[in-house]
Design an enzyme around this catalytic site. Sequence first.
Site, PDB file in Angstrom:
ATOM      1  N   GLU A  49     -28.858  37.482  17.477  1.00 36.44           N
ATOM      2  CA  GLU A  49     -30.183  36.969  17.821  1.00 36.44           C
ATOM      3  C   GLU A  49     -30.590  36.017  16.703  1.00 36.44           C
ATOM      4  O   GLU A  49     -30.570  36.392  15.530  1.00 36.44           O
ATOM      5  CB  GLU A  49     -31.208  38.100  17.914  1.00 36.44           C
ATOM      6  CG  GLU A  49     -30.995  39.035  19.081  1.00 36.44           C
ATOM      7  CD  GLU A  49     -31.979  40.196  19.098  1.00 36.44           C
ATOM      8  OE1 GLU A  49     -31.858  41.036  20.006  1.00 36.44           O
ATOM      9  OE2 GLU A  49     -32.852  40.278  18.207  1.00 36.44           O
ATOM     10  N   ASP A  60     -44.211  40.266  14.529  1.00 39.77           N
ATOM     11  CA  ASP A  60     -43.279  40.526  13.436  1.00 39.77           C
ATOM     12  C   ASP A  60     -43.982  41.063  12.199  1.00 39.77           C
ATOM     13  O   ASP A  60     -45.118  40.702  11.911  1.00 39.77           O
ATOM     14  CB  ASP A  60     -42.516  39.240  13.084  1.00 39.77           C
ATOM     15  CG  ASP A  60     -41.571  38.839  14.197  1.00 39.77           C
ATOM     16  OD1 ASP A  60     -40.691  39.658  14.508  1.00 39.77           O
ATOM     17  OD2 ASP A  60     -41.730  37.750  14.771  1.00 39.77           O
TER      18      ASP A  60
END
Length: 268
Positions: A49, A60
């Site tokens: 990824e 995040d």
Amino acid sequence: MSRLQTRFAQLKQENRAALVTFVTAGDPDYASSLEILKGLPAAGADVIELGMPFTDPMADGPAIQLANIRALDGGQTLARTLQMVREFRSGESETPLVLMGYFNPIHHYGVERFIAEAKEVGVDGLIVVDLPPEHNEDLCHPAQAAGLDFIRLTTPTTGDQRLPTVLEGSSGFVYYVSVAGVTGANAATLEHVEEAVARLRRHTDLPIGIGFGIRSAEHAAAVARLADGVVVGSALIDRIAKARDNAQAVKDVLALCGELAEGVRNAR
């Protein structure tokens, strides 16, 4: 079959889970990031990824937020990220690569242009964390029409009624975020992971990858016994942040990838 389907089918034959590694494009700089990317398959990554840096990565945690800042400060753009994939693909045709990020940069780049270029440079799939299934026509459907997999995130708060909606149109694999919160948060218990995998399997035949909070080979091995994929990101990115220089960052990330791969491969 897509590269993702081929890889997961091959690993099923080998009776093991995939190690899925996440790094941010352009972190700590373009050249080092490309070196990491090129080194990951040999270090044991089965699927990669690659994060598309964004100024407001709301899903995040601190580690990946800082990685985004380092990459953007170094001049990383979506065009440069696609160029990085092109350079990676010049020497690596088998390892699936998925771009992960937020819709805003894609929207600004132009959805049609982005999909066409992503396909052309050798991207296999997309994870767009802030685009719910209600907006499938914005990106999911055109991406899949072009032959890109569209990977959905599910969480502990995705209920049984919501799951079919989330999974509709999913392809490649399902990414189960084992902790509700931001990336890099504390890991879920293995009992919770086992229950979650069983619940997801009732709704989909797609491979299930588990992420968020996996930091060691031992933990990766434990999750690999339960799921089809083990996703590790923040632990790798922490190695970049703590390295004394960029050359050390490359070495440290690939070394940790090797340790994680050994854990995953010896899990069953």
